[in-house]
Design an enzyme around this catalytic site. Structure first.
Site, PDB file in Angstrom:
ATOM      1  CG  HIS A  57      -1.887  -1.006   1.404  1.00  0.00           C
ATOM      2  ND1 HIS A  57      -2.009  -1.727   2.565  1.00  0.00           N
ATOM      3  CD2 HIS A  57      -2.829  -1.483   0.552  1.00  0.00           C
ATOM      4  CE1 HIS A  57      -2.993  -2.595   2.426  1.00  0.00           C
ATOM      5  NE2 HIS A  57      -3.507  -2.474   1.210  1.00  0.00           N
ATOM      6  CE  LYS A  73     -12.244  -7.304   5.159  1.00  0.00           C
ATOM      7  NZ  LYS A  73     -11.619  -6.573   4.075  1.00  0.00           N
ATOM      8  NE  ARG A 127      -1.912  -8.100  -3.871  1.00  0.00           N
ATOM      9  CZ  ARG A 127      -2.608  -8.799  -2.999  1.00  0.00           C
ATOM     10  NH1 ARG A 127      -2.064  -9.141  -1.859  1.00  0.00           N
ATOM     11  NH2 ARG A 127      -3.838  -9.179  -3.242  1.00  0.00           N
ATOM     12  CB  SER A 179      -4.080  -6.579   4.506  1.00  0.00           C
ATOM     13  OG  SER A 179      -3.711  -5.276   4.156  1.00  0.00           O
TER      14      SER A 179
END
Length: 151
Positions: free
Chosen positions: A17, A41, A90, A127
């Site tokens: 990030h 979440k 990515r 993450s």
């Protein structure tokens, strides 16, 4: 003004990030880093911690603002007058996933999505991997900015 939104959960902020933000800020007059709030979440870090991680990491960068939002990203872009959404890629799987979202956002609004490839050497960091390393007591300091390291 060229204002871009970089949305995410940032649970936690990673070096991937950080890389996208540092490179992305050079492309826009203002970069708004927006932490999406999803009540369904389960987060490892509180919203306040995640905001603090980002604010501290970029405290010397006046073109970066940090905020939170609920709801659709395109609606939030309209609210803050952002013309661009910044996303990092990515790998090919990220591209396919993000491409579908970008097409949908473009259909719903006039907002353009700008993709940056994560720098080599950081493309493996996510993450979820960082959270797994933390949960298992591993050394995550090489995966996140210093502001995320809990002392």
């Amino acid at each position: 003004m060229r204002r871009a939104l970089f949305p995410g959960s940032f649970d936690p902020l990673t070096l991937g990030h950080y890389d996208i933000i540092k490179r992305g800020v050079t492309l826009f007059d203002e970069l708004v880093i927006a932490i999406g709030i999803n009540a369904d979440k389960k987060y490892m870090f509180s919203l306040e911690e995640r905001v603090n991680f980002i604010e501290e990491a970029f405290k010397d960068e006046p073109k970066i603002k940090v905020t939170t939002y609920k709801g659709m990203t395109v609606d939030f872009c309209k609210k803050i007058d952002a013309n661009f959404i910044l996303r990092g890629l990515r790998n090919p799987a990220d591209f396919e996933f993000e491409k579908a979202i970008a097409h949908t956002n473009r259909k719903l609004s006039e907002i353009e999505t700008v993709f940056l490839l994560t720098s080599s050497g950081k493309s493996y960091i996510s993450s979820s991997i960082v959270r797994d390393v933390i949960r298992n007591g591993g050394d995550y300091t090489g995966l996140v900015p210093e502001t995320v390291v809990v002392k």
